[in-house]
Design a protein around this motif. Structure first.
Motif, PDB file in Angstrom:
ATOM      1  N   ASN A 419       0.835  -1.204   0.000  1.00 42.27           N
ATOM      2  CA  ASN A 419       0.000   0.000   0.000  1.00 42.27           C
ATOM      3  C   ASN A 419       0.869   1.253   0.000  1.00 42.27           C
ATOM      4  O   ASN A 419       0.598   2.219  -0.726  1.00 42.27           O
ATOM      5  CB  ASN A 419      -0.921   0.002   1.215  1.00 42.27           C
ATOM      6  N   MET A 420       1.923   1.234   0.821  1.00 45.40           N
ATOM      7  CA  MET A 420       2.802   2.393   0.898  1.00 45.40           C
ATOM      8  C   MET A 420       3.493   2.639  -0.445  1.00 45.40           C
ATOM      9  O   MET A 420       3.555   3.777  -0.919  1.00 45.40           O
ATOM     10  CB  MET A 420       3.860   2.193   1.990  1.00 45.40           C
ATOM     11  N   MET A 421       3.989   1.569  -1.069  1.00 45.07           N
ATOM     12  CA  MET A 421       4.685   1.737  -2.347  1.00 45.07           C
ATOM     13  C   MET A 421       3.722   2.205  -3.441  1.00 45.07           C
ATOM     14  O   MET A 421       4.087   3.001  -4.308  1.00 45.07           O
ATOM     15  CB  MET A 421       5.379   0.426  -2.730  1.00 45.07           C
ATOM     16  N   SER A 422       2.474   1.733  -3.395  1.00 46.39           N
ATOM     17  CA  SER A 422       1.479   2.203  -4.366  1.00 46.39           C
ATOM     18  C   SER A 422       1.187   3.683  -4.168  1.00 46.39           C
ATOM     19  O   SER A 422       1.048   4.439  -5.142  1.00 46.39           O
ATOM     20  CB  SER A 422       0.184   1.389  -4.216  1.00 46.39           C
ATOM     21  N   ASN A 423       1.110   4.108  -2.913  1.00 42.37           N
ATOM     22  CA  ASN A 423       0.871   5.519  -2.622  1.00 42.37           C
ATOM     23  C   ASN A 423       2.022   6.392  -3.115  1.00 42.37           C
ATOM     24  O   ASN A 423       1.816   7.482  -3.657  1.00 42.37           O
ATOM     25  CB  ASN A 423       0.656   5.725  -1.124  1.00 42.37           C
ATOM     26  N   ILE A 424       3.250   5.906  -2.920  1.00 39.80           N
ATOM     27  CA  ILE A 424       4.414   6.671  -3.393  1.00 39.80           C
ATOM     28  C   ILE A 424       4.374   6.792  -4.909  1.00 39.80           C
ATOM     29  O   ILE A 424       4.638   7.857  -5.476  1.00 39.80           O
ATOM     30  CB  ILE A 424       5.721   6.001  -2.920  1.00 39.80           C
ATOM     31  N   GLU A 425       4.025   5.693  -5.568  1.00 43.42           N
ATOM     32  CA  GLU A 425       3.974   5.703  -7.030  1.00 43.42           C
ATOM     33  C   GLU A 425       2.883   6.643  -7.545  1.00 43.42           C
ATOM     34  O   GLU A 425       3.089   7.384  -8.519  1.00 43.42           O
ATOM     35  CB  GLU A 425       3.724   4.281  -7.539  1.00 43.42           C
ATOM     36  N   ALA A 429       4.019  10.219  -2.170  1.00 42.89           N
ATOM     37  CA  ALA A 429       4.198  10.187  -0.715  1.00 42.89           C
ATOM     38  C   ALA A 429       3.558   8.904  -0.194  1.00 42.89           C
ATOM     39  O   ALA A 429       2.718   8.296  -0.882  1.00 42.89           O
ATOM     40  CB  ALA A 429       3.555  11.416  -0.069  1.00 42.89           C
ATOM     41  N   PRO A 430       3.939   8.473   1.016  1.00 45.30           N
ATOM     42  CA  PRO A 430       3.392   7.203   1.525  1.00 45.30           C
ATOM     43  C   PRO A 430       1.937   7.272   1.981  1.00 45.30           C
ATOM     44  O   PRO A 430       1.352   6.262   2.360  1.00 45.30           O
ATOM     45  CB  PRO A 430       4.327   6.872   2.702  1.00 45.30           C
ATOM     46  N   TRP A 431       1.344   8.483   1.960  1.00 41.98           N
ATOM     47  CA  TRP A 431      -0.035   8.631   2.445  1.00 41.98           C
ATOM     48  C   TRP A 431      -1.034   8.511   1.298  1.00 41.98           C
ATOM     49  O   TRP A 431      -0.740   8.881   0.154  1.00 41.98           O
ATOM     50  CB  TRP A 431      -0.191   9.994   3.136  1.00 41.98           C
ATOM     51  N   PRO A 432      -2.258   8.050   1.595  1.00 35.29           N
ATOM     52  CA  PRO A 432      -3.258   7.825   0.529  1.00 35.29           C
ATOM     53  C   PRO A 432      -4.009   9.087   0.128  1.00 35.29           C
ATOM     54  O   PRO A 432      -5.237   9.070  -0.004  1.00 35.29           O
ATOM     55  CB  PRO A 432      -4.185   6.791   1.172  1.00 35.29           C
ATOM     56  N   TYR A 433      -3.301  10.183  -0.020  1.00 39.21           N
ATOM     57  CA  TYR A 433      -3.918  11.444  -0.441  1.00 39.21           C
ATOM     58  C   TYR A 433      -3.124  12.016  -1.608  1.00 39.21           C
ATOM     59  O   TYR A 433      -1.896  11.972  -1.609  1.00 39.21           O
ATOM     60  CB  TYR A 433      -3.933  12.461   0.713  1.00 39.21           C
ATOM     61  N   ASN A 434      -3.827  12.577  -2.567  1.00 38.62           N
ATOM     62  CA  ASN A 434      -3.103  13.220  -3.653  1.00 38.62           C
ATOM     63  C   ASN A 434      -2.515  14.538  -3.175  1.00 38.62           C
ATOM     64  O   ASN A 434      -2.860  15.041  -2.107  1.00 38.62           O
ATOM     65  CB  ASN A 434      -3.991  13.404  -4.890  1.00 38.62           C
ATOM     66  N   GLN A 435      -1.645  15.094  -3.978  1.00 42.65           N
ATOM     67  CA  GLN A 435      -0.905  16.282  -3.555  1.00 42.65           C
ATOM     68  C   GLN A 435      -1.814  17.462  -3.238  1.00 42.65           C
ATOM     69  O   GLN A 435      -1.515  18.265  -2.359  1.00 42.65           O
ATOM     70  CB  GLN A 435       0.101  16.658  -4.651  1.00 42.65           C
TER      71      GLN A 435
END
Length: 444
Positions: A419-425, A429-435
């Motif tokens: 999940n963290m790597m998908s969020n970074i991609e 960032a490691p969080w599930p929010y867009n910039q």
């Protein structure tokens, strides 16, 4: 002199040749197994590497972090090595039929023999202390699951061997001292015997032939024991007596927080971050091309320094006792990682021996058959194990390589990490929010 008088010399020469020959055979097998690993460049900063070897392997600086065990180990190590300088004299005497060939050194010889005896006595004391720590006090780090069976027997067996060898050395000298006092032929007066002179009191009243028998039996058993111990090293955790020096020389020089990167991946990331790069350009053909396999699932995927680490492990357990994952009840034990790597490497070596120099797939690998995924993901990569090791072994590097295989070859990372790597991609960032939504919490 009759031909029969040369029989002991001939027997000794044959025994010496067999002992050294078998040792050389084991060294060749050991070298072959280590070279099964991938090549790695460790030719950098040679002055620092020599310094590390002198400081850590020879100077034992990391041993004394735990003073009691450290000082005892130094006594055993220094005592055992220095005392065995006398093996040179024994070898010359055995081949030529002489007795105490270095006796003409006079006072220097007296000092050497006296020093050897004091060190031998200190070794006996240290060995007894180590035995008590292992078997009476039962230190926790010696009773982890990986230490059951042969590892526990091996640790005690080494102590018994050292005790017997030192006992034979002192007994030999005690009988020799008594024979010197009786002016026995062939036993020239030479050497100082600060310890064995008291053991010699037990031999008072014995005839010269009996004393010669005691001295010769102790002499022969001492040299046979040393040759046997030399060849036992390959099968024992005490292989570090020989390998600690190259292991500390080739030890990691980078800061402990620095991980090794796959060059092809590094190049790809740099390309992605370069706004002037052509994303449709063909990749350049160079030495940093994508490897056949990312990470490691078996010992042949590790580099040869990591395999050298596995053979050098002393099984002291300092790494495991410092590991926060192990302290909190996780399955991970850095010591077990090294022991498993060595056991698998030995299994691969036997496979090669049985198949005329070629490895035949046996349906096994280091991952899963020896080291579980649960152990690998329990690691916090804190480097406590690397810092604790007294001879520069790096269990973390093996853990990271096996994790790399799981992630890059099998996509088998834990759900939280995926999940963290998908969020970074996706979000940078490691969080599930867009910039655009990262500061929404301010409005709350």
């Amino acid at each position: 002199m009759s031909m029969t008088s040369y029989i002991p010399n001939i027997v000794f020469a044959i025994l010496l040749s067999l002992g050294i020959g078998y040792f050389v055979k084991n060294v060749k097998k050991l070298t072959r197994n280590i070279k099964l690993g991938r090549d790695v460049d460790v030719s950098d900063n040679k002055p620092q590497r020599w310094k590390n070897m002198a400081r850590i392997a020879l100077g034992q600086t990391k041993m004394v972090v735990r003073p009691i065990a450290g000082i005892m180990h130094i006594i055993v190590y220094v005592g055992f090595v220095i005392i065995n300088i006398e093996v040179l004299e024994i070898i010359i005497d055995g081949i030529l039929g002489t007795h105490r060939v270095f006796a003409p050194l006079g006072s220097i010889y007296d000092f050497l023999i006296g020093s050897f005896e004091i060190l031998a006595f200190l070794v006996v004391v240290a060995v007894v202390v180590f035995w008590v720590r292992r078997n009476t006090i039962r230190l926790k780090r010696f009773f982890k699951p990986e230490m059951e069976g042969w590892p526990k027997k091996d640790g005690n067996l080494i102590l018994y061997i050292e005790l017997v060898l030192m006992g034979l050395f002192l007994t030999m000298n005690a009988a020799d001292f008594q024979l010197q006092q009786l002016d026995a032929p062939h036993y020239v007066k030479a050497g100082a015997f600060p310890i064995s002179q008291y053991i010699a009191l037990l031999f008072q009243g014995l005839s010269i032939p009996t004393l010669i028998l005691v001295e010769r039996v102790a002499w022969w058993l001492h040299i046979v024991g040393i040759l046997a111990f030399l060849n036992y090293l390959y099968y024992s955790k005490h292989l570090h007596i020989l390998l600690a020096f190259p292991n500390t020389y080739y030890g990691k020089l980078k800061p402990q927080g620095a991980f090794s990167n796959v060059q092809s991946v590094t190049n790809e990331v740099k390309l992605m971050m370069d706004p002037s790069a052509d994303p449709f350009a063909a990749p350049a053909e160079d030495d940093s091309a994508e490897p056949e396999k990312f990470g490691a699932s078996d010992v042949m995927d590790l580099n040869w320094v990591q395999l050298l680490n596995a053979y050098t492990c002393t099984e002291c357990g300092r790494c495991t006792s410092e590991c926060p994952a192990n302290q909190t009840g996780k399955k991970l034990s850095p010591r077990k990682i090294m022991m498993d790597t060595r056991d698998r490497l030995e299994e691969v070596g036997k496979n090669i021996d049985a198949n005329k120099g070629k490895f035949v797939p046996d349906g096994k690998q280091l991952l899963d058959n020896y080291i579980t995924k649960e152990e690998l993901w329990a690691c916090t990569t804190c480097n406590a194990c690397v810092q604790a090791c007294p001879i520069s072994i790096d269990p973390l590097s093996i853990i990271v390589e096996m994790r790399r295989f799981l992630v890059m070859e099998q996509s088998a990372a834990p759900m939280e990490l995926n999940n963290m790597m998908s969020n970074i991609e996706n979000n940078g960032a490691p969080w599930p929010y867009n910039q655009m939504d990262r500061l929404n919490w301010v409005n709350e």
